[in-house]
Design a protein around this motif. Sequence first.
Motif, short mmCIF file in Angstrom:
data_model
loop_
_atom_site.label_atom_id
_atom_site.label_comp_id
_atom_site.label_asym_id
_atom_site.label_seq_id
_atom_site.Cartn_x
_atom_site.Cartn_y
_atom_site.Cartn_z
N PHE A 66 21.73 48.70 33.22
CA PHE A 66 22.14 48.29 34.56
C PHE A 66 22.76 46.89 34.57
CE2 PHE A 66 18.35 51.02 34.89
CZ PHE A 66 18.96 52.13 35.45
N ILE A 67 22.30 46.02 33.68
CA ILE A 67 22.73 44.63 33.72
C ILE A 67 24.13 44.45 33.13
CG2 ILE A 67 22.24 42.32 32.85
CD1 ILE A 67 19.26 42.97 33.13
N ILE A 68 24.40 45.03 31.97
CA ILE A 68 25.69 44.81 31.31
C ILE A 68 26.87 45.28 32.17
CG2 ILE A 68 27.10 45.32 29.27
CD1 ILE A 68 24.79 43.36 28.75
N PRO A 69 26.86 46.52 32.68
CA PRO A 69 27.97 46.89 33.56
C PRO A 69 27.94 46.11 34.88
CG PRO A 69 26.81 48.85 32.84
CD PRO A 69 26.00 47.68 32.41
N GLY A 70 26.75 45.72 35.33
CA GLY A 70 26.61 45.03 36.60
C GLY A 70 27.22 43.64 36.63
N ILE A 71 27.30 42.98 35.49
CA ILE A 71 27.88 41.63 35.49
C ILE A 71 29.40 41.64 35.30
CG2 ILE A 71 25.78 40.48 34.72
CD1 ILE A 71 27.08 40.31 31.93
N ILE A 72 29.97 42.79 35.01
CA ILE A 72 31.41 42.88 34.77
C ILE A 72 32.23 42.32 35.94
CG2 ILE A 72 33.34 44.49 34.43
CD1 ILE A 72 31.71 43.93 31.90
N PRO A 73 31.90 42.62 37.20
CA PRO A 73 32.71 42.02 38.28
C PRO A 73 32.62 40.49 38.34
CG PRO A 73 31.46 43.88 39.12
CD PRO A 73 30.96 43.62 37.73
N LEU A 74 31.58 39.92 37.77
CA LEU A 74 31.39 38.47 37.84
C LEU A 74 32.08 37.71 36.70
CD1 LEU A 74 27.58 38.49 38.68
CD2 LEU A 74 29.46 38.13 40.27
N VAL A 75 32.50 38.43 35.67
CA VAL A 75 33.09 37.78 34.49
C VAL A 75 34.40 37.09 34.89
CG1 VAL A 75 34.12 38.21 32.22
CG2 VAL A 75 32.00 39.36 32.88
N PRO A 76 34.57 35.82 34.49
CA PRO A 76 35.74 35.03 34.94
C PRO A 76 37.00 35.30 34.13
CG PRO A 76 34.31 33.67 33.61
CD PRO A 76 33.61 35.01 33.75
N GLY A 77 37.48 36.52 34.14
CA GLY A 77 38.66 36.87 33.37
C GLY A 77 39.91 36.15 33.84
N ALA A 78 40.08 36.01 35.14
CA ALA A 78 41.27 35.31 35.66
C ALA A 78 41.24 33.85 35.26
CB ALA A 78 41.34 35.45 37.18
N GLY A 79 40.05 33.25 35.27
CA GLY A 79 39.94 31.85 34.85
C GLY A 79 40.35 31.65 33.40
N MET A 80 39.94 32.58 32.55
CA MET A 80 40.34 32.50 31.14
C MET A 80 41.86 32.66 30.99
SD MET A 80 37.35 34.57 29.17
CE MET A 80 36.36 35.38 30.40
N TYR A 81 42.41 33.59 31.75
CA TYR A 81 43.86 33.82 31.70
C TYR A 81 44.61 32.57 32.15
CZ TYR A 81 48.46 35.42 33.10
OH TYR A 81 49.80 35.54 33.26
N TYR A 82 44.23 32.00 33.29
CA TYR A 82 44.95 30.84 33.80
C TYR A 82 44.75 29.60 32.94
CZ TYR A 82 46.16 33.55 37.89
OH TYR A 82 46.69 34.50 38.72
N THR A 83 43.62 29.51 32.25
CA THR A 83 43.43 28.42 31.30
C THR A 83 44.41 28.54 30.15
OG1 THR A 83 41.07 28.28 31.84
CG2 THR A 83 41.76 27.31 29.76
N MET A 84 44.52 29.74 29.59
CA MET A 84 45.47 29.95 28.49
C MET A 84 46.92 29.76 28.95
SD MET A 84 44.00 30.50 25.70
CE MET A 84 42.53 29.58 26.01
N LEU A 85 47.23 30.21 30.15
CA LEU A 85 48.58 30.04 30.68
C LEU A 85 48.92 28.56 30.84
CD1 LEU A 85 51.11 31.44 31.82
CD2 LEU A 85 50.02 31.33 34.08
N ALA A 86 47.97 27.78 31.35
CA ALA A 86 48.20 26.34 31.50
C ALA A 86 48.38 25.67 30.14
CB ALA A 86 47.05 25.71 32.27
N LEU A 87 47.64 26.12 29.15
CA LEU A 87 47.81 25.56 27.80
C LEU A 87 49.19 25.88 27.23
CD1 LEU A 87 44.32 26.18 26.18
CD2 LEU A 87 45.39 23.97 26.65
N ILE A 88 49.62 27.11 27.42
CA ILE A 88 50.93 27.51 26.90
C ILE A 88 52.05 26.74 27.60
CG2 ILE A 88 52.56 29.44 26.84
CD1 ILE A 88 50.12 31.24 26.34
N GLU A 89 51.87 26.50 28.90
CA GLU A 89 52.88 25.77 29.67
C GLU A 89 52.73 24.26 29.54
OE1 GLU A 89 52.38 27.35 33.59
OE2 GLU A 89 53.56 29.15 33.13
N LYS A 90 51.82 23.81 28.68
CA LYS A 90 51.58 22.40 28.40
C LYS A 90 51.14 21.62 29.65
CE LYS A 90 54.65 22.08 24.50
NZ LYS A 90 54.55 22.74 23.49
#
Length: 146
Positions: A81-105
């Motif tokens: 119940f816990i592993i699938p339940g935390i999936i909506p809370l995982v900060p995937g967009a934050g990781m993406y935007y962090t990498m995007l900001a790094l690539i764009e310097k």
Amino acid sequence: MEFIKQFVFSFFGTIGASILFSIPRDSIIISGTVGSLGWMTYTFILSKYSSPVAGTFFGALAVGIIGELLARHLKKPATVFIIPGIIPLVPGAGMYYTMLALIEKRFLDAANIGTETLFIAVAISIGIVISSSLSRSIKRVQKKAQ
């Protein structure tokens, strides 16, 4: 209306993760509900206090507590119940935007977004650890009482 839409989307997102992780068929709907309740806790805290880190912590804590209670009641591992339940809370967009900001310097933006993403990830882990520790403590007390 917005809360209902978010409940439904988080429910189906959690069900998708449940299927991906091959959890037992009789637990898929229940784990979807657990994920939705965790997301709704996150949304409520976010709307009241404007803190994604606090919202994520309380959402993960809700997922952990509900997952532990359901595991005991349905005699299944809590991770079902816990592993699938935390999936909506995982900060995937934050990781993406962090990498995007790094690539764009844009290093200052990357540091700000990355720090918040890291805090959100830590909030998830602390919420799960606290709920798991609480469950173990309750089991230990019940065992001593017998």
